[in-house]
Design an enzyme around this catalytic site. Sequence first.
Site, PDB file in Angstrom:
ATOM      1  N   ASN A 255       0.864  -1.182   0.000  1.00  0.00           N
ATOM      2  CA  ASN A 255       0.000   0.000   0.000  1.00  0.00           C
ATOM      3  C   ASN A 255       0.902   1.232   0.000  1.00  0.00           C
ATOM      4  OD1 ASN A 255      -1.832   2.027   0.461  1.00  0.00           O
ATOM      5  ND2 ASN A 255      -2.458   1.328   2.502  1.00  0.00           N
ATOM      6  N   TRP A 256       0.998   1.851  -1.171  1.00  0.00           N
ATOM      7  CA  TRP A 256       1.925   2.983  -1.293  1.00  0.00           C
ATOM      8  C   TRP A 256       1.354   4.280  -0.722  1.00  0.00           C
ATOM      9  CZ3 TRP A 256       3.791   2.215  -7.086  1.00  0.00           C
ATOM     10  CH2 TRP A 256       4.618   1.088  -7.143  1.00  0.00           C
ATOM     11  N   LYS A 257       0.067   4.258  -0.379  1.00  0.00           N
ATOM     12  CA  LYS A 257      -0.582   5.458   0.176  1.00  0.00           C
ATOM     13  C   LYS A 257      -0.306   6.665  -0.729  1.00  0.00           C
ATOM     14  CE  LYS A 257      -0.385   3.256   4.629  1.00  0.00           C
ATOM     15  NZ  LYS A 257      -0.422   3.363   6.074  1.00  0.00           N
TER      16      LYS A 257
ATOM     17  N   HIS B 242      -9.914   1.203   3.988  1.00  0.00           N
ATOM     18  CA  HIS B 242      -8.683   1.295   4.793  1.00  0.00           C
ATOM     19  C   HIS B 242      -8.953   2.247   5.955  1.00  0.00           C
ATOM     20  CE1 HIS B 242      -4.634   2.458   5.983  1.00  0.00           C
ATOM     21  NE2 HIS B 242      -4.223   1.334   5.423  1.00  0.00           N
TER      22      HIS B 242
ATOM     23  N   GLU C 120      -7.392   4.617   7.121  1.00  0.00           N
ATOM     24  CA  GLU C 120      -7.139   6.039   6.827  1.00  0.00           C
ATOM     25  C   GLU C 120      -8.297   6.649   6.036  1.00  0.00           C
ATOM     26  OE1 GLU C 120      -3.212   5.446   5.231  1.00  0.00           O
ATOM     27  OE2 GLU C 120      -2.471   4.996   7.246  1.00  0.00           O
TER      28      GLU C 120
ATOM     29  N   GLU D 212      -6.149  -5.004  10.046  1.00  0.00           N
ATOM     30  CA  GLU D 212      -5.118  -4.014  10.323  1.00  0.00           C
ATOM     31  C   GLU D 212      -5.467  -3.265  11.609  1.00  0.00           C
ATOM     32  OE1 GLU D 212      -2.772  -2.751   6.604  1.00  0.00           O
ATOM     33  OE2 GLU D 212      -4.529  -1.487   6.724  1.00  0.00           O
TER      34      GLU D 212
ATOM     35  N   GLY E 243       1.766   2.152  10.768  1.00  0.00           N
ATOM     36  CA  GLY E 243       2.742   3.249  10.734  1.00  0.00           C
ATOM     37  C   GLY E 243       3.386   3.551  12.074  1.00  0.00           C
TER      38      GLY E 243
ATOM     39  N   SER F  25       2.771  -2.236  10.335  1.00  0.00           N
ATOM     40  CA  SER F  25       4.202  -2.291  10.651  1.00  0.00           C
ATOM     41  C   SER F  25       4.850  -3.641  10.320  1.00  0.00           C
ATOM     42  CB  SER F  25       4.439  -1.911  12.121  1.00  0.00           C
ATOM     43  OG  SER F  25       4.035  -0.569  12.345  1.00  0.00           O
TER      44      SER F  25
ATOM     45  N   GLY G 277       2.574  -1.241   4.316  1.00  0.00           N
ATOM     46  CA  GLY G 277       2.651   0.181   3.981  1.00  0.00           C
ATOM     47  C   GLY G 277       4.097   0.612   3.802  1.00  0.00           C
ATOM     48  N   GLY G 278       4.676   1.196   4.847  1.00  0.00           N
ATOM     49  CA  GLY G 278       6.017   1.781   4.773  1.00  0.00           C
ATOM     50  C   GLY G 278       7.061   0.873   4.140  1.00  0.00           C
TER      51      GLY G 278
HETATM   52  P1  PGA Z   1       2.385   0.218   7.660  1.00  0.00           P
HETATM   53  O1  PGA Z   1       0.970   0.461   6.925  1.00  0.00           O
HETATM   54  O2  PGA Z   1       2.942  -1.074   7.121  1.00  0.00           O
HETATM   55  O3  PGA Z   1       3.215   1.392   7.283  1.00  0.00           O
HETATM   56  O4  PGA Z   1       2.105   0.125   9.116  1.00  0.00           O
HETATM   57  C1  PGA Z   1       0.085  -0.584   6.677  1.00  0.00           C
HETATM   58  C2  PGA Z   1      -1.185  -0.075   6.042  1.00  0.00           C
HETATM   59  O5  PGA Z   1      -1.677   0.994   6.418  1.00  0.00           O
HETATM   60  O6  PGA Z   1      -1.742  -0.724   5.139  1.00  0.00           O
END
Ligand code: PGA
Length: 256
Positions: free
Chosen positions: A12-14, A100, A102, A171, A177, A217, A238-239
Amino acid sequence: MADNRRPVVAGNWKMHLLSADVERYVGALAPALPRNNADVLVFPSFPLLPVLRREIELHSADSLHFGAQDLHHMDSGPHTGDVSGPQLKDAGCRWVLCGHSERRADHGEDDPLVAAKVRAALRAQLQPLPCIGETAQQRDSGATTSVLEHQLEPLLEPLAESAGAPALAYEPVWAIGSGRAATPEIAQEAHAFIRSRLTSRLGRERGAQVRILYGGSVKKDNAAALLVQKDIDGFLVGGASLDPGSFLDIITVCGL
Ligand code: PGA
């Protein structure tokens, strides 16, 4: 994870990366991919979809799939700034994230809307990847299972109808994050709960087919210990998906 479920590793590149980054990314990842034994996909922002599609073709990286981070629940209409399922399909997407945390937090997406988006994805023949998970406060107050149950409930019917092996991401919001992933035991406990709801509502066979991804994470250092858990079938990253090297490390854990 169980042998009968093909793992999914999704990045997930956001709201990160530009076109030139995508060119470098696919160039770095492509040579390693043909051997993989998992579904590997990334979710870029909308404007990056055409460049990603082009780079995948250029590098013959057919086993790298992609999807969008959101879609509108209607198929077309006067919805300025939104993107529909048919448009995503037309852009080469196979997958789409729905709900998601977010999106839930930034845009007020609630459970019925997320379920409507899952249905819109299925109408467009996209594979939805709905996301559920509790906040730290909900966990601390002992509400985790009831939160998951509420979030899951409206998704059950569309998941039951989807072709092939459905997927869903757990999640925990507090792990996203934060650098503080759920321990394998905590993650497995939530996944087992989700699996039990799936099997009791969809039947044993269908419930056992659903790939339940863990997200929050995930890094190469914690991926293996998470993946050996019985009900963890892959990751939403994500990250650590922003760098092709660290994403590849996680893909390797899942099936190279
Ligand atoms: P993260 O994000 O790996 O940076 O914690 C995961 C996500 O929001 O899908």
